[in-house]
Design a protein around this motif. Structure first.
Motif, PDB file in Angstrom:
ATOM      1  N   MET A 235       0.831  -1.199   0.000  1.00 43.09           N
ATOM      2  CA  MET A 235       0.000   0.000   0.000  1.00 43.09           C
ATOM      3  C   MET A 235       0.868   1.253   0.000  1.00 43.09           C
ATOM      4  O   MET A 235       0.629   2.183  -0.767  1.00 43.09           O
ATOM      5  N   VAL A 236       1.878   1.254   0.845  1.00 45.27           N
ATOM      6  CA  VAL A 236       2.770   2.418   0.945  1.00 45.27           C
ATOM      7  C   VAL A 236       3.561   2.587  -0.356  1.00 45.27           C
ATOM      8  O   VAL A 236       3.692   3.705  -0.879  1.00 45.27           O
ATOM      9  N   ASP A 237       4.076   1.474  -0.888  1.00 41.37           N
ATOM     10  CA  ASP A 237       4.864   1.545  -2.128  1.00 41.37           C
ATOM     11  C   ASP A 237       4.030   2.040  -3.303  1.00 41.37           C
ATOM     12  O   ASP A 237       4.540   2.720  -4.197  1.00 41.37           O
ATOM     13  N   GLU A 238       2.740   1.687  -3.342  1.00 41.74           N
ATOM     14  CA  GLU A 238       1.883   2.066  -4.454  1.00 41.74           C
ATOM     15  C   GLU A 238       1.284   3.462  -4.304  1.00 41.74           C
ATOM     16  O   GLU A 238       0.632   3.955  -5.212  1.00 41.74           O
ATOM     17  N   CYS A 239       1.517   4.060  -3.168  1.00 41.02           N
ATOM     18  CA  CYS A 239       0.985   5.407  -2.955  1.00 41.02           C
ATOM     19  C   CYS A 239       1.795   6.389  -3.788  1.00 41.02           C
ATOM     20  O   CYS A 239       3.018   6.421  -3.733  1.00 41.02           O
ATOM     21  N   GLY A 240       1.091   7.174  -4.573  1.00 39.55           N
ATOM     22  CA  GLY A 240       1.768   8.140  -5.449  1.00 39.55           C
ATOM     23  C   GLY A 240       2.107   9.436  -4.747  1.00 39.55           C
ATOM     24  O   GLY A 240       2.688  10.334  -5.345  1.00 39.55           O
ATOM     25  N   HIS A 241       1.752   9.557  -3.484  1.00 38.99           N
ATOM     26  CA  HIS A 241       2.012  10.759  -2.693  1.00 38.99           C
ATOM     27  C   HIS A 241       1.403  11.999  -3.336  1.00 38.99           C
ATOM     28  O   HIS A 241       1.913  13.093  -3.204  1.00 38.99           O
ATOM     29  N   GLY A 242       0.276  11.767  -4.017  1.00 37.98           N
ATOM     30  CA  GLY A 242      -0.446  12.885  -4.635  1.00 37.98           C
ATOM     31  C   GLY A 242      -1.539  13.357  -3.701  1.00 37.98           C
ATOM     32  O   GLY A 242      -1.311  13.620  -2.530  1.00 37.98           O
ATOM     33  N   GLN A 243      -2.746  13.391  -4.235  1.00 35.70           N
ATOM     34  CA  GLN A 243      -3.885  13.853  -3.460  1.00 35.70           C
ATOM     35  C   GLN A 243      -4.578  12.662  -2.800  1.00 35.70           C
ATOM     36  O   GLN A 243      -4.495  11.529  -3.276  1.00 35.70           O
TER      37      GLN A 243
END
Length: 142
Positions: free
Chosen positions: A113-121
């Motif tokens: 989940m953390v790795d796939e997070c794009g750190h966008g909105q």
């Protein structure tokens, strides 16, 4: 007071078991009720301290109260086979290994989940998406 008897506070200090926990163990019968002084204070001896240390160590290893009760009963029959104690320990080990497997699956899922997070909105956040929909998880057992 008996010259060899110690107070509950001293028993707690020597055994590493807190006073309320000692009282609880006595209440549930894991620790026999010790004799009382004329002033109605509990009087513990070396046998009580050994029992408290046994219980504390078993609890540190994660054994449940029921298993500790069985193990303590076995110590009263030192000439018997240790098969029952072995069975209790093996069952506990199986439970721990099962917990480890579930935690490893959980860790892997959270890492994904953390790795796939794009750190966008937030509306695009993979962590939020997976938490909102369990079907997006790879593992069901967590």
């Amino acid at each position: 007071m008996n010259a060899h008897a110690i107070s509950i506070g001293e028993a707690a200090r020597q055994s590493g078991v807190k006073v309320p926990t000692i009282r609880f163990y006595e209440k549930i019968g894991l620790l026999p009720a010790p004799p009382r002084s004329e002033g109605n204070r509990r009087q513990f001896d070396a046998r009580d301290l050994r029992r408290l240390s046994f219980i504390r160590h078993a609890r540190e290893l994660g054994f449940e109260i029921a298993d500790i009760r069985e193990l303590l009963d076995l110590t009263e029959r030192p000439q018997n086979s240790c098969h029952e104690a072995d069975s209790i320990a093996r069952r506990h080990l199986d439970e721990i290994n099962g917990r480890i497997a579930r935690l490893e699956a959980l860790s892997g899922e959270l890492q994904r989940m953390v790795d796939e997070c794009g750190h966008g909105q937030v509306c695009e956040c993979r962590v939020i998406q997976v938490l909102a929909d369990h079907n997006k998880c790879r593992h069901r057992a967590h």
